[in-house]
Design a protein around this motif. Structure first.
Motif, mmCIF file in Angstrom:
data_model
loop_
_atom_site.group_PDB
_atom_site.id
_atom_site.type_symbol
_atom_site.label_atom_id
_atom_site.label_comp_id
_atom_site.label_asym_id
_atom_site.label_seq_id
_atom_site.Cartn_x
_atom_site.Cartn_y
_atom_site.Cartn_z
ATOM 1 N N TRP A 225 0.856 -1.180 0.000
ATOM 2 C CA TRP A 225 0.000 0.000 0.000
ATOM 3 C C TRP A 225 0.894 1.232 0.000
ATOM 4 N N VAL A 226 0.671 2.125 -0.978
ATOM 5 C CA VAL A 226 1.437 3.367 -1.063
ATOM 6 C C VAL A 226 0.496 4.502 -0.658
ATOM 7 N N PRO A 227 0.645 5.041 0.550
ATOM 8 C CA PRO A 227 -0.290 6.057 1.048
ATOM 9 C C PRO A 227 -0.319 7.332 0.218
ATOM 10 N N SER A 228 0.831 7.760 -0.299
ATOM 11 C CA SER A 228 0.868 9.021 -1.053
ATOM 12 C C SER A 228 0.062 8.933 -2.349
ATOM 13 N N GLU A 229 -0.029 7.725 -2.926
ATOM 14 C CA GLU A 229 -0.788 7.538 -4.165
ATOM 15 C C GLU A 229 -2.170 6.966 -3.902
ATOM 16 N N ASN A 230 -2.424 6.601 -2.639
ATOM 17 C CA ASN A 230 -3.702 6.046 -2.218
ATOM 18 C C ASN A 230 -4.084 4.811 -3.040
ATOM 19 N N ARG A 231 -3.106 3.928 -3.251
ATOM 20 C CA ARG A 231 -3.354 2.703 -4.017
ATOM 21 C C ARG A 231 -2.327 1.634 -3.662
ATOM 22 N N HIS A 232 -2.613 0.402 -4.082
ATOM 23 C CA HIS A 232 -1.670 -0.697 -3.942
ATOM 24 C C HIS A 232 -0.783 -0.760 -5.180
ATOM 25 N N GLY B 227 11.338 1.940 3.896
ATOM 26 C CA GLY B 227 9.941 2.311 3.671
ATOM 27 C C GLY B 227 9.564 2.220 2.198
ATOM 28 N N ILE B 228 8.282 2.029 1.949
ATOM 29 C CA ILE B 228 7.787 1.840 0.579
ATOM 30 C C ILE B 228 7.885 3.120 -0.240
ATOM 31 N N GLU B 229 7.703 4.286 0.394
ATOM 32 C CA GLU B 229 7.762 5.551 -0.349
ATOM 33 C C GLU B 229 9.155 5.758 -0.955
ATOM 34 N N ALA B 230 10.189 5.543 -0.160
ATOM 35 C CA ALA B 230 11.563 5.705 -0.641
ATOM 36 C C ALA B 230 11.895 4.657 -1.692
ATOM 37 N N ALA B 231 11.375 3.442 -1.511
ATOM 38 C CA ALA B 231 11.632 2.375 -2.470
ATOM 39 C C ALA B 231 10.985 2.689 -3.820
ATOM 40 N N VAL B 232 9.765 3.183 -3.804
ATOM 41 C CA VAL B 232 9.071 3.554 -5.043
ATOM 42 C C VAL B 232 9.818 4.690 -5.738
ATOM 43 N N ALA B 233 10.338 5.632 -4.956
ATOM 44 C CA ALA B 233 11.119 6.734 -5.529
ATOM 45 C C ALA B 233 12.381 6.210 -6.213
ATOM 46 N N ARG B 234 13.058 5.226 -5.590
ATOM 47 C CA ARG B 234 14.263 4.631 -6.192
ATOM 48 C C ARG B 234 13.941 3.905 -7.492
ATOM 49 N N ILE B 235 12.836 3.176 -7.499
ATOM 50 C CA ILE B 235 12.446 2.427 -8.698
ATOM 51 C C ILE B 235 12.136 3.393 -9.834
#
Length: 78
Positions: free
Chosen positions: A39-46, A63-71
């Motif tokens: 779950w990515v809270p900033s995008e409000n979606r999985h 954290g998932i937010e930093a990981a999504v930013a890296r990807i």
């Protein structure tokens, strides 16, 4: 599912299988790839990610937010 991690970029490594008589044949080592939904809270979606187990531990740490930013910084679409 491809044998490639979206976060770390881990992919199969190739080498030789060496028998007792020392004959060599090609083999490959695959990374331990798992499919995970976060779950990515900033995008409000999985988001569903294909990750190595090492990358799962990394996401637990940073954290998932930093990981999504890296990807996304690598130019990969999520």
């Amino acid at each position: 599912m491809s044998a490639r991690c979206q976060l770390t970029g881990a992919q199969p490594v190739f080498g030789n299988r060496v028998s007792h008589s020392h004959r060599r044949t090609r083999r490959r080592w695959d990374p331990n790839i798992q499919s995970r939904r976060y779950w990515v809270p900033s995008e409000n979606r999985h988001v569903r990610l294909t990750l190595s187990t090492r990358a799962i531990k990394t996401i637990d740490k940073i954290g998932i937010e930093a990981a999504v930013a890296r990807i996304r910084a690598r130019g990969e679409r999520i």
